[in-house]
Design an enzyme around this catalytic site. Structure first.
Site, short mmCIF file in Angstrom:
data_model
loop_
_atom_site.label_atom_id
_atom_site.label_comp_id
_atom_site.label_asym_id
_atom_site.label_seq_id
_atom_site.Cartn_x
_atom_site.Cartn_y
_atom_site.Cartn_z
N ASP A 143 55.36 -8.65 68.77
CA ASP A 143 55.99 -8.39 70.10
C ASP A 143 55.52 -6.62 69.87
O ASP A 143 56.09 -6.11 70.39
CB ASP A 143 56.94 -9.11 71.38
N GLN B 298 55.42 -2.99 73.24
CA GLN B 298 56.21 -1.31 73.87
C GLN B 298 55.54 -0.76 72.61
O GLN B 298 55.76 0.26 72.78
CB GLN B 298 57.22 -0.90 73.49
N CYS C 46 64.24 -7.09 82.44
CA CYS C 46 63.86 -8.94 81.66
C CYS C 46 63.97 -8.62 80.58
O CYS C 46 63.77 -9.29 79.66
CB CYS C 46 62.52 -8.87 81.19
N1 7TS Z 1 57.61 -7.84 75.37
C1 7TS Z 1 57.98 -6.18 76.18
C2 7TS Z 1 58.58 -5.75 75.29
C3 7TS Z 1 57.99 -5.56 77.08
O1 7TS Z 1 58.19 -4.79 77.20
C4 7TS Z 1 57.45 -6.64 78.69
C5 7TS Z 1 57.08 -6.30 79.55
C6 7TS Z 1 56.88 -8.13 78.23
C7 7TS Z 1 56.42 -8.82 76.78
C8 7TS Z 1 55.85 -8.57 78.98
O2 7TS Z 1 54.65 -7.63 79.66
P1 7TS Z 1 53.74 -8.80 80.35
O3 7TS Z 1 52.72 -7.74 80.37
O4 7TS Z 1 53.39 -9.92 79.85
O5 7TS Z 1 54.69 -8.70 81.40
N2 7TS Z 1 58.23 -5.52 80.16
C9 7TS Z 1 58.34 -4.83 81.34
C10 7TS Z 1 59.27 -4.09 81.80
O6 7TS Z 1 60.07 -3.30 80.77
N3 7TS Z 1 59.67 -3.44 83.28
O7 7TS Z 1 58.77 -3.96 83.14
C11 7TS Z 1 58.15 -4.77 82.83
#
Ligand code: 7TS
Length: 414
Positions: A207, A210, A372
């Site tokens: 994943d 970040q 989350c």
């Molecule tokens: N994985 C990680 C490590 C994340 O930080 C996030 C979103 C996701 C997956 C999901 O990403 P999305 O674009 O599919 O939503 N993280 C966050 C957060 O830390 N605050 O809001 C969203």
């Protein structure tokens, strides 16, 4: 770090690229945006690329033979090539456009995993995962009876690799883990985790939500089988994300959603799937967003991912120092050398939502809650934290504002 970060002149120019940074959020109060882990701000070049697309090019792709359709298709596929180069994929066939990281992980869970995993098979995750890398596997566990095990997180906020080594003896089929934590800031030793997974015969999913936005990620170095990330966290628009997959794996996987564009031929009772990457992209995609992602990749590439990482590293060290001066404040996660630009903290026993609300009054945008990652908060026995997160457009002045505002929050709560 050997790579130099930005000099003051470069930084000043860079800040001008982000129109939103010059707005006031309350009368007379300028914005200090410290919530890039949730979503990043967008440079004018990204906004302009999407605006230009709608003003001059708008057409559906992969189907028209008129000029606009050809231009739109070329721009969209050009963005895919940019993304492929950005993460050093072998080919643009390995770049599947999804809606976001969440959909990319679900794509693997619904296709690869459902085709390959059966009752009793083991999937290894970690205790620090975002819900998007937990829930899809929990759904599969209840549907299929696959087993889930978790690499524990140490008190310092690191993955316990000895415990991981022991779990590998149970011969997992998949190891799925985050490259960088959105709460602890921990940058996990991804190449090593992937190498260990492969040595145990498992497939590895990273994943990169970040990591890809914040430091150079090379899928060939990493040797990950899958890498998921979101455009909106890397200066691009919402509505588009990426699943990178090794070509042989993607070819062997059944399709995800069925419909237009993902087929070669359709009969009344059957179909044959399109070639990669289109096999996994059913229906009209997020065309303007794809083009916006291409512009974001251009911006990051021109700025230099090494330099962005070096700058964020300096900024994070500075932030950890400044925050440590605020009495009663505890940052969770490892020391600066082991983390990216995220600082989640508690402030005495003041509720994180109260902290965030008071910070907002001073123009400081931070996030409060479980981000989350509820199981990770449970691991640290915390219901919630306040989180400041940084990107290339943040400055020491933002952090100074944060530290002094936190002092005022503390005074207010006595
Ligand atoms: N994985 C990680 C490590 C994340 O930080 C996030 C979103 C996701 C997956 C999901 O990403 P999305 O674009 O599919 O939503 N993280 C966050 C957060 O830390 N605050 O809001 C969203």
């Amino acid at each position: 770090m050997a790579t130099s970060s930005f000099n003051p002149g470069e930084l000043a120019n860079l800040l001008k690229d982000f129109p939103i940074l010059s707005r006031e959020v309350h009368p007379g109060v300028s914005l200090a945006y410290l919530d890039s882990a949730a979503t990043s701000q967008k440079p004018a070049s990204v906004i302009d690329a999407m605006d230009e697309y709608y003003r001059r090019t708008n057409a559906n792709i992969h189907r028209g033979i008129h000029m606009l359709a050809e231009e739109a298709t070329a721009k969209y596929e050009d963005a895919r090539q940019k993304v492929a180069r950005f993460i050093n994929a072998h080919s643009e066939r390995e770049i599947i456009f999804t809606r976001n990281t969440t959909e990319a992980i679900n794509l693997v869970a619904y296709t690869w995993a459902r085709a390959n995993l059966k009752n009793g098979d083991l999937v290894i995750l970690t205790e620090m995962e975002h819900h998007s890398n937990l829930v899809p596997w929990q759904i599969l566990a209840s549907e299929r009876g696959i087993r889930l095990e978790f690499i524990p997180v140490t008190d310092e906020g690191l993955l316990d690799l000895d415990a991981y080594q022991q779990l590998l003896a149970q011969e997992p089929r998949l190891v799925s883990f985050m490259h960088m934590s959105n709460v602890l800031g921990t940058i996990n030793p991804a190449s090593e985790i992937v190498r260990m997974a492969h040595a145990a015969g498992a497939v590895a999913l990273v994943d990169g939500a970040q990591s890809v936005p914040h430091f150079p990620v090379d899928v060939q170095d990493l040797d990950a089988d899958f890498l998921a990330f979101s455009a909106h966290k890397m200066l691009g628009p919402t509505g588009i994300g990426v699943l990178y997959g090794k070509e042989a794996l993607l070819n062997a996987m059944p399709p995800f959603l069925g419909g237009g564009d993902m087929i070669k031929k359709v009969m009344l009772r059957s179909f044959s799937a399109n070639s990669l990457p289109h096999k996994f992209e059913a229906g009209t995609p997020a065309i303007a967003e794809g083009i916006g992602l291409g512009a974001a990749v251009d911006y990051l590439t021109h700025t230099g991912m090494d330099r962005i990482a070096a700058y964020e590293h300096e900024l994070t060290s500075y932030a950890l120092d400044r925050l440590s001066e605020v009495s009663g404040l505890t940052v969770i996660g490892p020391r600066a050398e082991l983390r990216g630009g995220v600082a989640a903290f508690t402030l005495a026993d003041i509720h994180p939502h109260d902290v965030a609300q008071l910070l907002d009054r001073e123009g400081l945008a931070v996030r409060a809650g479980h981000h989350c990652a509820m199981p990770l908060h449970q691991r640290f026995d915390l219901p919630a934290t306040t989180r400041a997160s940084f990107y290339l457009y943040n400055t020491r002045a933002d952090i100074d504002r944060l530290a002094s505002a936190l002092e005022r929050v503390k005074k207010l709560f006595g």
